[in-house]
Design an enzyme around this catalytic site. Sequence first.
Site, mmCIF file in Angstrom:
data_model
loop_
_atom_site.group_PDB
_atom_site.id
_atom_site.type_symbol
_atom_site.label_atom_id
_atom_site.label_comp_id
_atom_site.label_asym_id
_atom_site.label_seq_id
_atom_site.Cartn_x
_atom_site.Cartn_y
_atom_site.Cartn_z
ATOM 1 C CB THR A 1 124.316 91.351 -59.478
ATOM 2 O OG1 THR A 1 125.355 91.302 -60.447
ATOM 3 C CG2 THR A 1 123.000 91.587 -60.218
ATOM 4 C CG ASP A 2 129.112 93.619 -60.869
ATOM 5 O OD1 ASP A 2 128.377 92.680 -61.232
ATOM 6 O OD2 ASP A 2 130.360 93.586 -60.986
ATOM 7 C CD GLU A 3 125.962 89.968 -64.642
ATOM 8 O OE1 GLU A 3 125.011 89.850 -65.440
ATOM 9 O OE2 GLU A 3 126.771 89.066 -64.427
ATOM 10 C CE1 TYR B 1 121.026 87.096 -61.896
ATOM 11 C CE2 TYR B 1 122.824 88.310 -62.923
ATOM 12 C CZ TYR B 1 122.222 87.787 -61.792
ATOM 13 O OH TYR B 1 122.818 87.963 -60.559
ATOM 14 C CE LYS C 1 119.843 89.808 -58.194
ATOM 15 N NZ LYS C 1 119.457 88.992 -56.990
#
Length: 336
Positions: free
Chosen positions: A126-128, A151, A155
Site C-alpha cells: 500500500t502507499d500508506e 496497519y 504492511k
Amino acid sequence: MKNILVTGGAGFIGSNFINNILEKRDDYFIVNLDKLTYAGNLDNLRQSENNKNYTFIKGDIANSELVNFIFEKYKIKYVVNFAAESHVDRSISGSQIFYTTNVIGTNVLLETAMKFKIEKFLQISTDEVYGSLGAEGLFTESTPLSPNSPYSSSKAAADMMAMAFYHTYGLPVVITRCSNNYGPYQFPEKLIPLMVINSLSNKKLPVYGDGLNVRDWIYVIDHNEAAELVLEKGKIGEVYNVGASNEMSNIEIIKLILRHLGKSEDLIQYVKDRLGHDRRYAIDSTKIQSELGWKPKYSFEQAIEKTIDWYVKDKVWWEKIISGEYLKYYANQYKM
Ligand code: NAD
Ligand code: DAU
C-alpha cells in the site's frame, strides 16, 4: 496452466481480482486461501465459485502446516498475497491481529514459497507505507518508508521482509504499492461504501477532523490489472507504485456522493479526528507506466458513479453484512 495461490481472495480487492481473471482467461488455476474474517465474504465470488479453474480453502495464512499442504497439493508456482487486516481505524483500536496476519502470516507464505521454489511472489502492499505528504510532492518507489499507523507499519514490515527474502535467498519477490481503491464489494467500514450506505439510510456521515485529508483514488479493476501485469512481467526484486493520479479531499468525495444520490448535505457530521491521521497520499506511477506499459482505463467520474450505483442496486449484499446475517451463515457452515 499457471497454478496461483491467491490469499485474501474473499475480501474486496482479492475477490475482484479472482472474478476479473477467471472472466477473461483460462490459463490460471486459482486456489483462494482466506480465513473469512469479518471482511471476507464468499458472496463476492458467486460468479467464480463453479469455475473449473477455481477452488476455495478456508484457513489462515499464518498456519504453516496448512500453507505447506496447499503448496504441495496444488503445485503452487505463483503467490498473490492480498490477505491482510486492512482497516486503519481497527488497527488503532487493537494492533495485535495486524502484526499476526500481516507480518507473521506473510512470513509463513515467504518461507513456504522458498521451500517449494516458486516462480513469483507478488506482495500486495500500500502507499500508506510511505507515511504522509504535505501539500506538495508525490510518493515514488524511492520515497523512504515512514509508516504512521499500526496497519501501515505492519504492511511496511511485510514489505521489508519480502525484500530481505529476495536479497538473502533469491526468492522471486515483486511488490506493488497502490493508493486508495474503490469499487464493488468493499466492506462498508471504508470511506466510500460507508458514506453511500449511510446516505441511503439517511444516517449521519461522520467526517473525521476538517474533512480536508486527501487520498488518491483508483478503481479496483485498474489496480488488479496492474497486479496481473506485475505478476507476469514485473522485474524480480522491484517495487511498483500503482495510482490513477486522482487526488480528492474526503469532503469533496462525500459531497459528490450526496449529490449523486440526491441527498442533503445536512447529513454531514464533523467528528473527532482519527488518531495520527495521515494528511495526504499521492502516487507517482511513472515506473509501472513506462516500464510495463500499464495505465488506468477508468476515469474517476465514470467509475465512481458506477460504484455508487452498484451499492444502490446490490442492497442485499450490504444489508446482509450490516445485519450480521452473513457472518452467522458462515459461522454455521464452517463451524467457526
Ligand atoms: P479486505 O479487508 O477487504 O480483505 C482482506 C481479506 O483477507 C479478507 O477476505 C479476509 O478474510 C482475509 N484475511 C484476513 N486475515 C487473513 C488471514 N490471516 N489468513 C487468510 N486470510 C485472511 O482488504 P482489501 O481492501 O481487499 O485489501 C487487500 C490487500 O490490498 C491488503 O493487503 C491491503 O493492505 C492492500 N491494499 C488495499 C487498498 C485499499 O484501498 N483497500 C489499497 C492498497 C493496498
Ligand atoms: O491508501 C491505501 C489504503 O487506503 C489501504 O492500504 C487501506 O487498506 C485502506 O483502508 C485505505 O486506508 P484509508 O485510511 O485511507 O481509508 P479509509 O476508507 O479508512 O479512510 C479514507 C479517508 O476518509 C481517511 O482520510 C479517513 C476518512 N474517513 C474515513 C471513515 C471510515 C472519514 O472521514 N470518516 C470515516 O467514517
